[in-house]
Every structure is written in C-alpha cells, then in structure tokens.
Design an enzyme around this catalytic site. Structure first.
Site, PDB file in Angstrom:
ATOM      1  N   LEU A 101      35.038  19.358  43.935  1.00  0.00           N
ATOM      2  CA  LEU A 101      33.970  20.264  44.334  1.00  0.00           C
ATOM      3  C   LEU A 101      34.333  21.628  43.766  1.00  0.00           C
ATOM      4  O   LEU A 101      35.490  22.047  43.865  1.00  0.00           O
ATOM      5  CB  LEU A 101      33.852  20.353  45.856  1.00  0.00           C
ATOM      6  CG  LEU A 101      33.431  19.082  46.599  1.00  0.00           C
ATOM      7  CD1 LEU A 101      33.438  19.336  48.105  1.00  0.00           C
ATOM      8  CD2 LEU A 101      32.064  18.597  46.152  1.00  0.00           C
ATOM      9  N   ASP A 102      33.359  22.330  43.173  1.00  0.00           N
ATOM     10  CA  ASP A 102      33.688  23.625  42.588  1.00  0.00           C
ATOM     11  C   ASP A 102      33.988  24.652  43.679  1.00  0.00           C
ATOM     12  O   ASP A 102      33.767  24.414  44.869  1.00  0.00           O
ATOM     13  CB  ASP A 102      32.585  24.094  41.634  1.00  0.00           C
ATOM     14  CG  ASP A 102      31.269  24.366  42.335  1.00  0.00           C
ATOM     15  OD1 ASP A 102      31.254  25.124  43.320  1.00  0.00           O
ATOM     16  OD2 ASP A 102      30.237  23.823  41.890  1.00  0.00           O
ATOM     17  N   ARG A 103      34.491  25.793  43.264  1.00  0.00           N
ATOM     18  CA  ARG A 103      34.939  26.821  44.204  1.00  0.00           C
ATOM     19  C   ARG A 103      33.849  27.218  45.204  1.00  0.00           C
ATOM     20  O   ARG A 103      34.127  27.486  46.374  1.00  0.00           O
ATOM     21  CB  ARG A 103      35.396  28.061  43.413  1.00  0.00           C
ATOM     22  CG  ARG A 103      36.005  29.158  44.272  1.00  0.00           C
ATOM     23  CD  ARG A 103      36.215  30.415  43.449  1.00  0.00           C
ATOM     24  NE  ARG A 103      37.058  30.164  42.302  1.00  0.00           N
ATOM     25  CZ  ARG A 103      38.384  30.276  42.306  1.00  0.00           C
ATOM     26  NH1 ARG A 103      39.002  30.633  43.422  1.00  0.00           N
ATOM     27  NH2 ARG A 103      39.090  30.035  41.216  1.00  0.00           N
TER      28      ARG A 103
END
Length: 237
Positions: A101-103
């Site tokens: 999952l991206d930041r």
C-alpha cells in the site's frame, strides 16, 4: 531444531546473545524449569523471562496500516515494520508485506514469512479480490461502473487493459472498488482515467478477510481459517 537456533531465528539475538540467555537461566518452561541450549521443546512451552516465545515461522499478520507509513525496509521515514516489536525485524525467514500500500493509502495489510503463501496471494492467476474505499475530489458522473466493469480500460503508459473491476457507489464522492489485480497505484489511476482524483484511499478487505475493528496502527496474528478467507470472493451488493 535446537533451542538456541530456534530462538535466534526469531530475532532474540545472534547465537552468542541467545546462548547468554540460556547461561543466565532466562529460558524456561511454563513451570519455571531452566531449559538448555541443546534441548528440544515444544514451541508453546518455551518462556523467555517468563513470557511466551514469539510466534513460530509460518506467521501471517493482519495490520491496519496508517497513512504516512511505507511498505519498505529501506525508505526514509516511517516504515510499517516500525509498528512491530523491534526484534521481529531480525526474524529468519524475514517478514515481508504481501503486496504494498502506498504511503498515502491506509487499511488492511498482510505480512508473512511464508514465501509460498505470499506468492500464492499476489499471483495474477489467483485473482484474489482487494476491496478499497475511496473519497473523491468530485462527484461521480455515473459512467465509472460500466467503464471499470468493461475489461477494456487501459491505464496510461500500459499496453494491457485492466481486468473487470466492480464499483459500488456509496455517496456522490465515495465509492467502494473491488479489483483482482495489483498494478502500480491502480485504484488512483483508474479514477484518474475516469476524470476524477482520489483524496483518501483505504483497503477494507482482501477476499473475505476484513479489519474487523482493528485499530489504526495495530496488528494481530491470523489463524489458518482466517488466512483461508483471503481466497474467498467478497460478497457483492
């Protein structure tokens, strides 16, 4: 496996440091009887300083990832591994995130030290469903569902169309999207292709596995029957 190696593999220290734990009498059974480095014992019956041993290999964790954390071991800033006990970063085999999952995306994240399971989940052949809830910058115009279901949507700079995805409109600017692929920033790029912008994004389920009230930043180990839910299709409205 001898206890000294087992405990070292769980991240309690290198062989020398773990041997010192035995010499100091800090490794015992539940009754407090001292165990020795070359003993063999059932994992659940081992204590260090009176506390149960960390879970054995084959571990699968469910984490509620907060925004601001990255699924990496090397990036600068806050890492999802920082949410775990420090010694868990020294486990062998190592814990890895199952996909990323991206930041700026929160929600359900799996971690495991079982490489075969990891690859089974992320394999395109598995068609494991991932469910996201997105808050959008603009109202949905009504044609997104048909576009996402079509199996013809092509993301910018790619040459293969996306597999059909299911859209559920929750509010004019909120939607739930179920995808079976894991392309780079896929959900954000899908809404961008439909002329919108994702302001917040949360993964709420993988298959039939949900966060089930797990607080942001918290995690827990999964039982085998819970892991099996990953491969079950989520209910669609």
């Amino acid at each position: 496996m001898k206890l000294v190696r087992l405990i070292a593999n769980l991240g309690y220290g290198n062989r020398k440091e773990v041997t010192r734990l035995f010499r100091e009498g800090r490794v015992t059974d539940p009754a407090g009887e001292v165990l020795y480095a070359d003993d063999r014992a059932v994992h659940a019956e081992i204590r260090i300083d009176g506390e149960p041993l960390d879970p054995p290999t084959g571990l699968v964790l469910l984490m509620h990832k907060p925004t601001g954390y990255t699924c990496s071991r090397k990036d600068a800033g806050r890492l999802v591994y920082d949410l775990l006990p420090p010694r868990w970063r020294r486990r062998d085999p190592a814990l890895s995130t199952v996909g990323r999952l991206d930041r700026d995306t929160s929600g359900l994240l799996l971690l495991t030290d079982d490489g075969a399971l990891l690859h089974r989940i992320i394999s395109p052949r598995a068609n494991v469903a991932k469910v996201y809830e997105a808050t959008l910058a603009r109202d949905l115009h009504g044609g997104e569902g048909e576009l996402f279901e079509s199996g013809t949507l092509m993301l910018e700079s790619e040459t293969t169309p996306l597999a059909p995805a299911h859209l559920q409109v929750l509010e004019p600017r909120r939607a739930r999207l179920t995808v079976t692929e894991g392309r780079y920033h896929q959900v954000r790029r899908m809404f961008a292709a439909a002329g919108n912008h994702v302001e917040t994004l949360e993964r709420v389920a993988i298959g039939r596995l949900t966060l089930d009230g797990l607080a942001s930043g918290a995690w827990r180990a999964l039982a085998a029957e819970e892991v099996a839910r990953v491969f079950e299709p989520p209910p669609l409205p």
